[in-house]
Motif scaffolding. Structure first.
Motif, mmCIF file in Angstrom:
data_model
loop_
_atom_site.group_PDB
_atom_site.id
_atom_site.type_symbol
_atom_site.label_atom_id
_atom_site.label_comp_id
_atom_site.label_asym_id
_atom_site.label_seq_id
_atom_site.Cartn_x
_atom_site.Cartn_y
_atom_site.Cartn_z
ATOM 1 N N LEU A 664 0.844 -1.199 0.000
ATOM 2 C CA LEU A 664 0.000 0.000 0.000
ATOM 3 C C LEU A 664 0.880 1.250 0.000
ATOM 4 O O LEU A 664 1.765 1.396 0.830
ATOM 5 C CB LEU A 664 -0.902 0.022 1.241
ATOM 6 N N VAL A 665 0.630 2.153 -0.959
ATOM 7 C CA VAL A 665 1.324 3.432 -1.041
ATOM 8 C C VAL A 665 0.294 4.540 -0.865
ATOM 9 O O VAL A 665 -0.741 4.546 -1.536
ATOM 10 C CB VAL A 665 2.050 3.601 -2.387
ATOM 11 N N LEU A 666 0.554 5.461 0.047
ATOM 12 C CA LEU A 666 -0.340 6.587 0.307
ATOM 13 C C LEU A 666 0.165 7.810 -0.454
ATOM 14 O O LEU A 666 1.325 8.204 -0.319
ATOM 15 C CB LEU A 666 -0.379 6.883 1.807
ATOM 16 N N ILE A 667 -0.720 8.412 -1.291
ATOM 17 C CA ILE A 667 -0.406 9.627 -2.045
ATOM 18 C C ILE A 667 -1.077 10.804 -1.353
ATOM 19 O O ILE A 667 -2.281 10.765 -1.091
ATOM 20 C CB ILE A 667 -0.913 9.524 -3.500
ATOM 21 N N ILE A 668 -0.309 11.866 -1.071
ATOM 22 C CA ILE A 668 -0.859 13.064 -0.439
ATOM 23 C C ILE A 668 -0.511 14.258 -1.319
ATOM 24 O O ILE A 668 0.664 14.598 -1.475
ATOM 25 C CB ILE A 668 -0.294 13.274 0.977
ATOM 26 N N SER A 689 -3.726 4.572 -1.877
ATOM 27 C CA SER A 689 -4.680 5.343 -1.082
ATOM 28 C C SER A 689 -4.332 6.814 -1.253
ATOM 29 O O SER A 689 -3.174 7.142 -1.518
ATOM 30 C CB SER A 689 -4.587 4.935 0.392
ATOM 31 N N GLU A 690 -5.322 7.703 -1.123
ATOM 32 C CA GLU A 690 -5.091 9.111 -1.419
ATOM 33 C C GLU A 690 -5.577 10.003 -0.285
ATOM 34 O O GLU A 690 -6.516 9.662 0.439
ATOM 35 C CB GLU A 690 -5.803 9.527 -2.716
ATOM 36 N N ALA A 691 -4.924 11.179 -0.162
ATOM 37 C CA ALA A 691 -5.357 12.224 0.765
ATOM 38 C C ALA A 691 -5.030 13.564 0.127
ATOM 39 O O ALA A 691 -4.103 13.673 -0.687
ATOM 40 C CB ALA A 691 -4.640 12.085 2.113
ATOM 41 N N GLN A 696 -5.205 15.149 6.609
ATOM 42 C CA GLN A 696 -5.962 13.970 6.183
ATOM 43 C C GLN A 696 -5.028 12.786 5.939
ATOM 44 O O GLN A 696 -5.349 11.641 6.276
ATOM 45 C CB GLN A 696 -6.741 14.306 4.899
ATOM 46 N N GLY A 697 -3.840 13.078 5.371
ATOM 47 C CA GLY A 697 -2.882 12.010 5.112
ATOM 48 C C GLY A 697 -2.363 11.380 6.388
ATOM 49 O O GLY A 697 -2.166 10.164 6.463
ATOM 50 N N LEU A 698 -2.154 12.187 7.428
ATOM 51 C CA LEU A 698 -1.668 11.659 8.695
ATOM 52 C C LEU A 698 -2.699 10.729 9.326
ATOM 53 O O LEU A 698 -2.363 9.657 9.858
ATOM 54 C CB LEU A 698 -1.348 12.814 9.647
ATOM 55 N N GLU A 699 -3.969 11.110 9.226
ATOM 56 C CA GLU A 699 -5.035 10.266 9.777
ATOM 57 C C GLU A 699 -5.096 8.934 9.024
ATOM 58 O O GLU A 699 -5.239 7.869 9.627
ATOM 59 C CB GLU A 699 -6.366 11.024 9.684
ATOM 60 N N LYS A 700 -4.949 8.986 7.677
ATOM 61 C CA LYS A 700 -4.971 7.749 6.885
ATOM 62 C C LYS A 700 -3.746 6.886 7.178
ATOM 63 O O LYS A 700 -3.840 5.661 7.246
ATOM 64 C CB LYS A 700 -5.034 8.088 5.398
ATOM 65 N N ALA A 701 -2.590 7.527 7.323
ATOM 66 C CA ALA A 701 -1.377 6.760 7.599
ATOM 67 C C ALA A 701 -1.487 6.022 8.927
ATOM 68 O O ALA A 701 -1.057 4.875 9.039
ATOM 69 C CB ALA A 701 -0.158 7.693 7.607
ATOM 70 N N ARG A 702 -2.080 6.662 9.927
ATOM 71 C CA ARG A 702 -2.230 6.005 11.224
ATOM 72 C C ARG A 702 -3.235 4.858 11.145
ATOM 73 O O ARG A 702 -3.068 3.837 11.821
ATOM 74 C CB ARG A 702 -2.691 7.025 12.258
ATOM 75 N N ARG A 703 -4.256 5.028 10.317
ATOM 76 C CA ARG A 703 -5.281 4.000 10.228
ATOM 77 C C ARG A 703 -4.852 2.843 9.329
ATOM 78 O O ARG A 703 -5.065 1.674 9.644
ATOM 79 C CB ARG A 703 -6.588 4.615 9.686
ATOM 80 N N PRO A 706 0.546 2.434 5.664
ATOM 81 C CA PRO A 706 1.044 2.025 4.347
ATOM 82 C C PRO A 706 2.521 1.649 4.390
ATOM 83 O O PRO A 706 3.227 1.927 5.363
ATOM 84 C CB PRO A 706 0.824 3.293 3.505
ATOM 85 N N LYS A 707 2.982 1.024 3.307
ATOM 86 C CA LYS A 707 4.396 0.672 3.221
ATOM 87 C C LYS A 707 5.249 1.899 2.896
ATOM 88 O O LYS A 707 6.432 1.937 3.217
ATOM 89 C CB LYS A 707 4.609 -0.393 2.136
ATOM 90 N N LEU A 708 4.658 2.915 2.228
ATOM 91 C CA LEU A 708 5.419 4.096 1.830
ATOM 92 C C LEU A 708 4.449 5.233 1.558
ATOM 93 O O LEU A 708 3.289 5.008 1.189
ATOM 94 C CB LEU A 708 6.268 3.784 0.588
ATOM 95 N N VAL A 709 4.927 6.485 1.737
ATOM 96 C CA VAL A 709 4.105 7.679 1.494
ATOM 97 C C VAL A 709 4.787 8.542 0.453
ATOM 98 O O VAL A 709 5.995 8.800 0.538
ATOM 99 C CB VAL A 709 3.900 8.491 2.791
ATOM 100 N N VAL A 710 4.029 8.980 -0.566
ATOM 101 C CA VAL A 710 4.490 9.959 -1.546
ATOM 102 C C VAL A 710 3.718 11.246 -1.261
ATOM 103 O O VAL A 710 2.492 11.258 -1.360
ATOM 104 C CB VAL A 710 4.240 9.486 -2.992
#
Length: 908
Positions: A664-668, A689-691, A696-703, A706-710
């Motif tokens: 899972l990669v989170l895009i902010i 996943s997107e924010a 909003q990205g911090l809340e998603k990352a805690r929930r 993800p393996k990495l954040v962009v």
């Protein structure tokens, strides 16, 4: 008349001849002499850096000589430089006895820079070099910390009369004397060369001597000489640590030897020829300088040698590139000088021709008439020059606009044709629509820059129209409702304060452009669920237009500067800084006024007042309103919705193993188009996943963990730097790598990103393949603990590589498991409760750090404890199985066999 013309020509030739001759020669202003005490790899590198640095100063003649470790020769070279009258002298003294020659130069008024080594005298202008005593003490501290079991050190000094050998010896010995665990068993001197060190150590080893397990040589060459001697006498090189100083990055240099393990450690002894030349130029040009200049140096071990070598390779590549560019510049300068000669020759003939004509005219026209004509000619020339300057400026920006519009048209046209093809669909159509939209934004930006330049040169004109502003406002507002509805923003237009038949005479297009700029800003800074209200009043032949939003507001001290050219308030999101300046210019052209009112945290209101009519209105020139396509105004907040991608993102669940094959990669990013583009790059290999902002990205990352954040840097609500800082401080997310994407490319801005804990920094525009490679490298190079309960040196070394938050987490995890080993009911849920993480957060963090699930980690801890009990106590296998939390001895036997490949009973 002929006599006068001849006299005039002779005078002109005498005046122009020196100019002509001066074009063919270029004399150096400063002569800088460099006296090197010896020739070796280190000094060759210094000399090359001095030559490269001198290239940046066209007025420097650099002369370098070397004494080959001969004090008498160096004295003669320095005296020769003094006799030649050099402007500045740079000396690297071989021995302190060289002082009289340096004193002579200083007393003759020649600035003297002492480099690398010191002398007995205080007669010098400036000193620059590394702190040899600090280098010696640092190496002593490092060896004291490394040789934890005690160490017997052989110290191999350079020439006993040279200042580096004296200072390094003093620094090293001062540390060793206060460290009881280590001692210097032998102290030898050599001549700084590898062969000299070989002979000295060879002589020592040929006779009875004290045993040693570490050699500290005052340079890398002597360290290699000592190593050769030890190898010759059959000593076990694996148990002797050879350390040196210099850490030259060249092939076969100390840095490479450390990286290969030939040398145990070294210490960079910087050359920095560029700094030496800069100091010399500051002295020569009378600029401020420091008399004592310290060059920084650093310890080189096998841990950092590879990185330093790569950095040096990149530096050398850049230097080669700069040298090539410099050669091209020199060639261009030479060509320019040649052309200047030709031009002056032509100028001579032109002047001679003018002189002949002037002489002829002088014979026929009176002095008075000549003066009158000259005055009239000068006035006309000034007028034409002024007009030409204005036309040239405007023409330049017009040409730039045309040059940009041509390729943009060639992008927009084919894109539009491709979009008309019904066969283009799916991801391809989404990408083309993104290209089309951003092309329109660029075209709009080019047009705005051109309009801005027209206003600056007072070339902008009003094309007056007669229209109903209250109706146009409603129409213009409709263009923003789609993007506003998508974000839950309410847009209201109140024109109740205007009579139905109230008419405005103004430039309709400029009024629309003005309204578009203000509304775009309002949408940009209004949070989701906010409100934007447009109110129009008409009273006493004046219209008052108020555009109010419920955004974050603007600080009071910044309000007076909002309409200045290129001004951007703190926290501004993108933009060029000319939009509001253009708004004010258009309002001024209508003889109106504009200002802003704001309360931080509540919102901002722009107030525009303008008369309801303008002079010079011609109904015959009143053109109808342009269509939306003709106007070309594009709001960059909007992007077509990709429902499939949104639904896919929403389908991400909290299942523990969802990222086994597709991490899972989170895009902010607050820009919808950029998120869509990033999603299209990543979705084939990763769950995405997107924010829309950092909060909003911090809340998603805690929930979701993800393996990495962009993450973008410039965002509303919470920017990328603050997001990264908070992410790294949170126990549940501190291990997650962060890739920052931004248009901010200055080195200090990159440093700011890394200081917050970012793992990588990519500047826009960037290649999708580069981003994918960077992500793959980060995921592949993740620090992973092989064991949390081994208690060995390897575990300690691996744990030391973690950041502080992860070290704390691993410590709490280890304590919680160890305290509950005997509790057979102790589960992953209870483990998470004790640490303060949910089951999903615990699972993903433990898996990311150790490669094992919490269940596997708990079982391994119990089995490790059981083996210790089997080896150290007389308890039965069943008793031990129950003691470490197993409810079944048979299951314990199976797990023990699987883990250690041996039956528990075999340890009895």
């Amino acid at each position: 008349m002929k006599h006068s013309a001849r006299r005039l020509c002779q005078c002109l030739l005498l005046f122009l001849l020196p100019l002509l001759l001066s074009c063919g020669s270029e004399k150096k202003r400063y002569v800088v002499g460099v006296s090197q005490c010896s020739e070796d790899v280190w000094r060759e590198k210094l000399n090359e850096e001095l030559r490269i640095a001198a290239l940046y100063y066209n007025d420097v003649d650099l002369r370098i000589s070397s004494a080959n470790d001969d004090v008498q020769m160096q004295t003669e070279q320095i005296n020769k430089f003094v006799d030649e009258g050099v402007d500045l002298l740079i000396v690297a003294p071989g021995q302190v006895s060289i002082s009289p020659a340096i004193d002579r130069a200083y007393e003759k008024g020649i600035p003297v820079i002492i480099f690398d080594r010191r002398t007995r005298s205080d007669k010098y202008t400036a000193y620059i070099g590394a702190d040899n005593k600090e280098i010696g003490s640092s190496m002593g501290e490092y060896l004291a910390g490394t040789l934890t079991d005690g160490g017997r050190i052989l110290e191999l000094s350079g020439l006993s009369t040279s200042s580096p050998a004296i200072e390094r010896n003093n620094g090293f010995d001062s540390v060793v004397q206060c460290r009881p665990g280590i001692s210097i068993v032998e102290h030898l001197s050599a001549d700084w060369t590898e062969q000299g060190a070989f002979r000295t150590v060879d002589s020592l080893l040929s006779e009875p001597h004290n045993e040693f397990d570490c050699v500290f040589a005052h340079n890398d060459r002597m360290a290699m000489g000592a190593r050769r001697a030890a190898e010759k006498h059959g000593l076990d090189l694996k148990h002797i640590k050879f350390c040196g100083i210099d850490a030259m990055p060249q092939k076969g240099g100390g840095m490479e030897l450390v990286a290969e393990g030939t040398l145990f450690a070294s210490y960079t002894y910087p050359t920095r020829g560029d700094e030496v030349m800069l100091l010399a130029m500051n002295i020569l040009e009378g600029k401020k300088y420091n008399r004592e200049n310290q060059l920084s140096s650093a310890l080189v071990t096998r841990d950092n040698a590879r990185v330093l070598l790569m950095q040096n390779d990149e530096t050398m590549r850049q230097q080669d590139h700069l040298s090539t560019l410099r050669s091209r510049v020199d060639k261009a300068a030479s060509d320019f000088n040649t052309q200047r000669i030709y031009l002056l020759v032509l100028l001579v003939f032109v002047v001679l021709l003018i002189a002949v004509c002037a002489a002829a005219i002088y014979a026929f026209i009176t002095r008075t008439r000549i003066n009158q004509q000259l005055k009239a000619s000068m006035d006309e020339q000034n007028r034409m020059t002024t007009e030409m300057e204005e036309m040239t400026q405007l023409q330049f920006f017009t040409n730039v606009s045309h040059e940009l519009r041509t390729p943009l048209t060639l992008i927009a046209g084919p894109t539009e044709q491709l979009l008309e093809d019904p066969a283009v669909h799916g991801v391809q159509r989404t990408m083309l629509e993104m290209v089309q939209r951003n092309t329109r934004i660029l075209i709009q930006l080019v047009g705005e820059i051109l309009d801005f330049r027209k206003v600056q040169n007072n070339k902008a004109e009003l094309h007056l129209n007669r229209f109903y502003l209250q109706h146009e406002l409603t129409t213009w507002t409709e263009d923003f409702r789609t993007v506003a509805a998508r974000r839950g923003i309410t847009i209201r237009v109140d024109v109740s304060g205007v009579e139905d038949d109230a008419v405005l005479i103004a430039d309709r297009d400029k009024m629309e452009h003005m309204y578009f700029n203000i509304m775009s800003n309002a949408l940009k800074y209004t949070p989701d669920g906010g409100c934007i209200t447009t109110t129009l009043l008409h009273h006493d032949h004046f219209y008052t237009l108020r555009i109010a939003d419920t955004g974050k507001g603007i600080p009071t001290e910044e309000l007076p500067h909002l309409f200045e050219r290129f001004y951007q308030a703190k926290g501004a999101i993108g933009g060029t800084g000319i939009g509001l300046s253009l708004v004010k210019a258009y309002i001024d052209m209508h003889r109106g006024s504009v200002h802003a009112e704001s309360v931080e945290g509540k919102g901002t209101t722009f107030v525009i007042e303008l008369p309801d009519s303008q002079p010079g209105y011609d109904p015959a020139k009143d053109a109808p309103a342009a269509t939306q396509a003709e106007k070309g105004l594009v709001d960059d907040n909007y992007i077509a919705t990709d429902t499939t991608a949104q639904e896919a993102a929403e389908r991400i669940t909290n299942a523990e193993d969802f990222d086994a094959e597709r991490p899972l990669v989170l895009i902010i990013d607050d820009n919808n188009g950029m998120r869509a583009y990033l999603r299209s790059i990543l979705q084939d290999k990763y769950n995405v996943s997107e924010a829309t902002n950092g909060e909003q990205g911090l809340e998603k990352a805690r929930r979701e963990v993800p393996k990495l954040v962009v993450c973008d840097v410039m965002m509303p609500v919470m920017d990328g730097l603050e997001f990264t800082k908070r992410l790294k401080e949170d126990t549940a997310t501190s291990h997650i790598p962060v890739v920052l994407l931004t248009a901010r490319s200055l080195s200090e801005q990159r440093k700011e990103g890394y200081d917050t804990g970012a793992d990588s920094y990519i500047t826009k525009p960037f290649s999708g393949q580069v981003l994918l490679s960077r992500i793959e490298n980060l995921l592949r190079s993740r620090i992973m603990l092989r064991s949390v309960f081994a208690g060995d040196k390897q575990e300690t070394e691996e744990e030391e590589k973690l950041n502080e938050a992860d070290k704390t987490f691993v410590g709490r995890l280890r304590t919680a498991i160890q305290d509950n080993l005997g509790d057979s009911d102790f589960s992953v849920e209870r483990l998470g409760e004790e640490i303060g993480l949910s089951r999903v957060q615990l699972y993903r963090k433990v898996k990311a750090l150790t490669g094992q699930t919490p269940v596997e980690l708990l079982r391994k801890a119990r089995l490790t404890k059981a083996r210790q009990l089997l080896e150290k106590t007389e308890k039965s296998v069943s008793e031990i199985a129950y003691e470490v939390g197993f409810t079944s001895p048979s299951y314990f036997n199976k797990c023990f066999k699987d883990e250690f490949d041996i039956n528990p009973s075999s340890l009895r």
